[in-house]
Design an enzyme around this catalytic site. Sequence first.
Site, PDB file in Angstrom:
ATOM      1  N   SER A   1     -27.336  64.138  26.312  1.00 50.68           N
ATOM      2  CA  SER A   1     -28.052  63.108  25.554  1.00 50.68           C
ATOM      3  C   SER A   1     -29.540  63.460  25.441  1.00 50.68           C
ATOM      4  O   SER A   1     -30.169  63.849  26.417  1.00 50.68           O
ATOM      5  CB  SER A   1     -27.902  61.759  26.252  1.00 50.68           C
ATOM      6  OG  SER A   1     -28.688  60.787  25.594  1.00 50.68           O
TER       7      SER A   1
ATOM      8  N   LYS B   1     -28.807  60.346  21.371  1.00 49.61           N
ATOM      9  CA  LYS B   1     -29.872  60.039  22.325  1.00 49.61           C
ATOM     10  C   LYS B   1     -29.702  58.594  22.769  1.00 49.61           C
ATOM     11  O   LYS B   1     -29.011  57.801  22.111  1.00 49.61           O
ATOM     12  CB  LYS B   1     -31.243  60.322  21.734  1.00 49.61           C
ATOM     13  CG  LYS B   1     -31.547  59.600  20.436  1.00 49.61           C
ATOM     14  CD  LYS B   1     -32.870  60.083  19.822  1.00 49.61           C
ATOM     15  CE  LYS B   1     -33.107  59.417  18.474  1.00 49.61           C
ATOM     16  NZ  LYS B   1     -34.448  58.864  18.295  1.00 49.61           N
TER      17      LYS B   1
ATOM     18  N   ASN C   1     -39.709  66.627  31.583  1.00 49.73           N
ATOM     19  CA  ASN C   1     -39.962  65.759  30.444  1.00 49.73           C
ATOM     20  C   ASN C   1     -40.227  64.349  30.917  1.00 49.73           C
ATOM     21  O   ASN C   1     -39.678  63.887  31.919  1.00 49.73           O
ATOM     22  CB  ASN C   1     -38.811  65.807  29.440  1.00 49.73           C
ATOM     23  CG  ASN C   1     -37.708  64.835  29.782  1.00 49.73           C
ATOM     24  OD1 ASN C   1     -37.872  63.617  29.636  1.00 49.73           O
ATOM     25  ND2 ASN C   1     -36.584  65.361  30.245  1.00 49.73           N
TER      26      ASN C   1
ATOM     27  N   ILE D   1     -40.273  61.778  28.318  1.00 51.43           N
ATOM     28  CA  ILE D   1     -40.185  61.321  26.928  1.00 51.43           C
ATOM     29  C   ILE D   1     -40.225  59.792  26.881  1.00 51.43           C
ATOM     30  O   ILE D   1     -40.896  59.209  26.034  1.00 51.43           O
ATOM     31  CB  ILE D   1     -38.862  61.821  26.278  1.00 51.43           C
ATOM     32  CG1 ILE D   1     -38.708  63.336  26.434  1.00 51.43           C
ATOM     33  CG2 ILE D   1     -38.784  61.385  24.822  1.00 51.43           C
ATOM     34  CD1 ILE D   1     -39.661  64.179  25.674  1.00 51.43           C
TER      35      ILE D   1
ATOM     36  N   ASN E   1     -26.628  55.576  30.817  1.00 51.51           N
ATOM     37  CA  ASN E   1     -27.743  56.236  31.475  1.00 51.51           C
ATOM     38  C   ASN E   1     -28.271  55.293  32.552  1.00 51.51           C
ATOM     39  O   ASN E   1     -28.943  54.320  32.246  1.00 51.51           O
ATOM     40  CB  ASN E   1     -28.812  56.557  30.431  1.00 51.51           C
ATOM     41  CG  ASN E   1     -30.021  57.221  31.037  1.00 51.51           C
ATOM     42  OD1 ASN E   1     -30.052  57.495  32.245  1.00 51.51           O
ATOM     43  ND2 ASN E   1     -31.019  57.488  30.238  1.00 51.51           N
TER      44      ASN E   1
ATOM     45  N   CYS F   1     -32.813  55.280  34.507  1.00 47.94           N
ATOM     46  CA  CYS F   1     -34.155  54.814  34.174  1.00 47.94           C
ATOM     47  C   CYS F   1     -34.541  53.623  35.048  1.00 47.94           C
ATOM     48  O   CYS F   1     -33.689  52.915  35.558  1.00 47.94           O
ATOM     49  CB  CYS F   1     -34.251  54.492  32.693  1.00 47.94           C
ATOM     50  SG  CYS F   1     -35.120  55.813  31.844  1.00 47.94           S
TER      51      CYS F   1
ATOM     52  N   GLY G   1     -28.819  72.547  33.715  1.00 48.81           N
ATOM     53  CA  GLY G   1     -29.186  73.959  33.706  1.00 48.81           C
ATOM     54  C   GLY G   1     -28.177  74.898  33.093  1.00 48.81           C
ATOM     55  O   GLY G   1     -28.295  76.117  33.253  1.00 48.81           O
TER      56      GLY G   1
ATOM     57  N   GLY H   1     -28.106  71.016  27.710  1.00 49.97           N
ATOM     58  CA  GLY H   1     -29.303  70.278  27.342  1.00 49.97           C
ATOM     59  C   GLY H   1     -30.465  71.179  27.012  1.00 49.97           C
ATOM     60  O   GLY H   1     -30.583  71.701  25.898  1.00 49.97           O
ATOM     61  N   THR H   2     -31.283  71.432  28.006  1.00 51.39           N
ATOM     62  CA  THR H   2     -32.534  72.153  27.803  1.00 51.39           C
ATOM     63  C   THR H   2     -32.338  73.514  27.141  1.00 51.39           C
ATOM     64  O   THR H   2     -33.208  73.971  26.390  1.00 51.39           O
ATOM     65  CB  THR H   2     -33.226  72.323  29.171  1.00 51.39           C
ATOM     66  OG1 THR H   2     -33.264  71.035  29.796  1.00 51.39           O
ATOM     67  CG2 THR H   2     -34.635  72.832  29.024  1.00 51.39           C
TER      68      THR H   2
END
Lengths: 310, 310, 277, 277
Positions: B22, B46, B70, B72, B128, B131, B244, B265-266
């Site tokens: 995401s 996202k 990040n 974001i 998620n 957060c 990763g 992801g990254t």
Amino acid sequence: MKAELATDVGPLRLKNPVMPASGTYDWFGRDPEQVSADSFGAVVTKSVTLRPQAGNPPIRVAETPSGMLNAIGIPSVGIEEFLEEVLPQYHALDPPVIVSVQAYSPRECESMLARLSEQPRVDAVELNLSCPNLAHGTITAQSARLSAEMVAAARGATRLPIVAKLSPNVTDIAEIARAVEEVGADALCLINTVKGMAVDVETRQALLGNRSGGLSGPAIKPIALSMVWECYQEVDIPIVGVGGIATAEDALQFLLAGARAVQVGTATFREPRSLARIIAGIEEHLAQDGLHSVGELVGWCHKGRLTVGS
Amino acid sequence: MKAELATDVGPLRLKNPVMPASGTYDWFGRDPEQVSADSFGAVVTKSVTLRPQAGNPPIRVAETPSGMLNAIGIPSVGIEEFLEEVLPQYHALDPPVIVSVQAYSPRECESMLARLSEQPRVDAVELNLSCPNLAHGTITAQSARLSAEMVAAARGATRLPIVAKLSPNVTDIAEIARAVEEVGADALCLINTVKGMAVDVETRQALLGNRSGGLSGPAIKPIALSMVWECYQEVDIPIVGVGGIATAEDALQFLLAGARAVQVGTATFREPRSLARIIAGIEEHLAQDGLHSVGELVGWCHKGRLTVGS
Amino acid sequence: MVAETPVNTDWKIEDGVVVENGVVGPENGDIGRVVIEAPGVVAAARPGHFVMLRTWEGEPFLPRAMAPLSYDVASGRMEIFYRIKGPGTRAIARTHPGEIARVTGPLGRPVVEDFEGRRVALVGRGVGITPLLPLAEHIVAKGGEVRAYLSARTRDYVFGHDRFAALGPVRVRVDDEDGDEALVTDALARECEGYRVDAVYGCGSWRLTRAAEALGVSHGFPSYVFLESKMGCGVGYCKGCPARLRNGDGYKLVCVEGPVFPTREVELSDPVHGPPE
Amino acid sequence: MVAETPVNTDWKIEDGVVVENGVVGPENGDIGRVVIEAPGVVAAARPGHFVMLRTWEGEPFLPRAMAPLSYDVASGRMEIFYRIKGPGTRAIARTHPGEIARVTGPLGRPVVEDFEGRRVALVGRGVGITPLLPLAEHIVAKGGEVRAYLSARTRDYVFGHDRFAALGPVRVRVDDEDGDEALVTDALARECEGYRVDAVYGCGSWRLTRAAEALGVSHGFPSYVFLESKMGCGVGYCKGCPARLRNGDGYKLVCVEGPVFPTREVELSDPVHGPPE
């Protein structure tokens, strides 16, 4: 004017803020010409246990992106042979000697610290709280209560400065930090390795003999910095920062985040001259920035932003 | 013979085990020629929040050794605009659509999932949980109780498959995993980013606008692998591995450790064709090893060692 | 917050080849110039576009955002000036001719207005000069007029000077001859008195762009800014390159909603910590 | 567990220079040969020593342990054969002449026995042949005799064949001509019948070293093994390279207590997962 590199970690006075991380440098009675422990801020021994133990079976180390995993398992000659055969060799060294202690129970901790307190050449102890606690089936540093019990036992057994080395594998590092501060730790060492694992696609098995291991190296620097930053706001005792430091700039980042000293570990495996270079680099940076002492940088991050011109 | 790439993640059937993480891929109504979401095992949006939010101030990203940080802050148009303007565009896509949901309370979670359940083109939701929870001043995924409350609220509001995305910043990931399994999560997504920080030596301040951020990229792969391995032994629901993954070999390591699917992801930021390459690489590996399906590899590590010849 | 014009998804990833690479000006200087042959990206590039560039394997992990000074369709080459500052730009500086340069682009929203009969001022400083040349060429090709106001530390760093000069008048201020108090926009201010300016584009200096904007306000022409930002991906995935909107009204992404913005939309000040790399 | 003879701390870190580098045998082969000029390390090297080598910046993080085939004091050069397998050896393979090779060494405990009048058999396979040549030269220089028993996948990989041949008889078995069932130690077994052997050293194959050990047991001569291991540091700091001792009696470190051990001390089998890189 030369900048002052000396720093105090609680009751411990260091001529500079850079020392090896436990288990990543060893004093064999003498050093190679290009590596001189006499230049270190302190020396830290590899961890000693009460009884001798052999360490883990191979494979013990694995490389990972910007880091390594280790599952060494603390090979140790045991405290008695350590006191008789190993520690006397440290008399030849100039910097303070910090003995790393791995105890599997508060009782073991007490008895080892009592023995260490009798020694003329032990300047501080670092308590490695991150190894599995056999008695409880859990890891000391993952429990505020167990960590406090261990540090309290140590405190009861010695007047030596006690550095408590904490594990990053916790929900709330500040909780553990406060717990060990309360029972008399003189300083924190943040952080030990992060639990990790490597899988070998050829054998389809865990690569390390012990299956999981501890992740170290530049990969974990952001994690370590974050925990130093957080604990700096939560406790009053000094912090020794460790985790992925390979350059003077890395060391400065830890000082800015709140560490009063730093340890260099995995970087030494790549470049045995790392400590000397980091010490020189910090001195150069201080001079360039017109700073008088390392202490001025400690915790600067927490003061709020500088005004930056356009 | 072609190997079977299809995999089931609980009730969700995927044509291959590779999907974006995401917030690291976005469907803008069409893809560049060299990047085709139609080839993905699933698409993951996202994170969407109940109300619109702007995200964090700059600086939002920082590079770290073999990774990035990040902060974001989940910029989101809010669920209503998401349903009206964003989601309809996904009708054009072939793979299952997993909507990532960021709720700040179980109530918000309920109300978002109720809305999402009405949509024809939502195939699963990913919660998620990492957060900060504003109501409790803590992070949902750092508490088994809060995580269970959130997942239970979701379960009560939808029959869609629920994937619970957990945080690595906990003392005991298996405890959280069991807690969300018990209240009806269909799958786990392991792991979200690791808390980290970068310090700018020039300004002497935290580099990120939000001060700390989430560490991702190859640097954290060993951490993610370890948590997938551990949870595979502790829960029965399927695991989506993330952290990763940049190559097919990385993906295979996660499958061997117990993941039934993986998220990339990254790596996409460095190389937007990463997913396609990983899918092709897995297929090639299966063929080379004479395996019939991805499923054969899942959890192999836990079966014990192969005998290795001299 | 959904973009009103479609996000650019017409980019490609191309294995270009480094044709030339070296330091510009003094040998120990911190500005490099690299020429990359990547015909696919070059053919598609328009003014306002940028590219993501990676010339190394391994570390650092992310590619670097770069705005070329020029694109030559005939040779398929682009010319990039870069400030050698971090590990990425140091890695670019170490690259030899013949080595591969992974280029993703063209990225961002191009400047597509019609410039027929329009008089445009371009204000740039340092490597921020470079995205202005493709725009200058475009404006002239479309029947407009350009005047360039270029600022740099030294004369070596007034990139593309002669090419700007071939397109219209050029005013230059360099710190080491004129002092760094002198603003090249002072010349623009004087010339605005006797010359109609229809728009100004600034890049590479908050101070100069703010000065250009102020002239626009007093003389009644719009001003635009090319923003630079540290980026994760450059293509809109990571949301890592926010430009602060004025009046605290949230953010736009430099990569897919920029890099060119009307100055009235975005804050013309440094994002927190000094100029991005 | 404290070492009875002092740990070698007489190593240095030297910025050597790559003089030659390339693939050995077929072009797409997986064996490289690099020649490095590092006079300080070369001058100090003795048989049994190894070095840690890093020819790259950045990733991978750790240097690689290598046992040179030869050291030439006159030119200050060492010659290393390496199997191209992981990111480190791939990085070595990409290195060009003139580039820097960081060498730490000489490391480990050298073989320092007096070989006057002694007859030594050397059994090696693949890149495991290479540490035997400095030993062979040393034995002959000290008045001993050597016979080499060399095994490899193909004839290209019988490293240093002619140099061994100049020192004594050489027996060779290569898989692609002789089949991989044929053991070069079969030749040693036959020759043991008519020739007194005083010691055998094995390297590069558990199977061959076990066979050599068995011959030693039946004929009454001691056997030794050069161990290879994945290492963290190579200098004794990380404790990452344990050799399993026989009878479950713990471990010794390959880097500072080896790399040469009497075979009676250590297990002659693969450490868990197949041969280390």
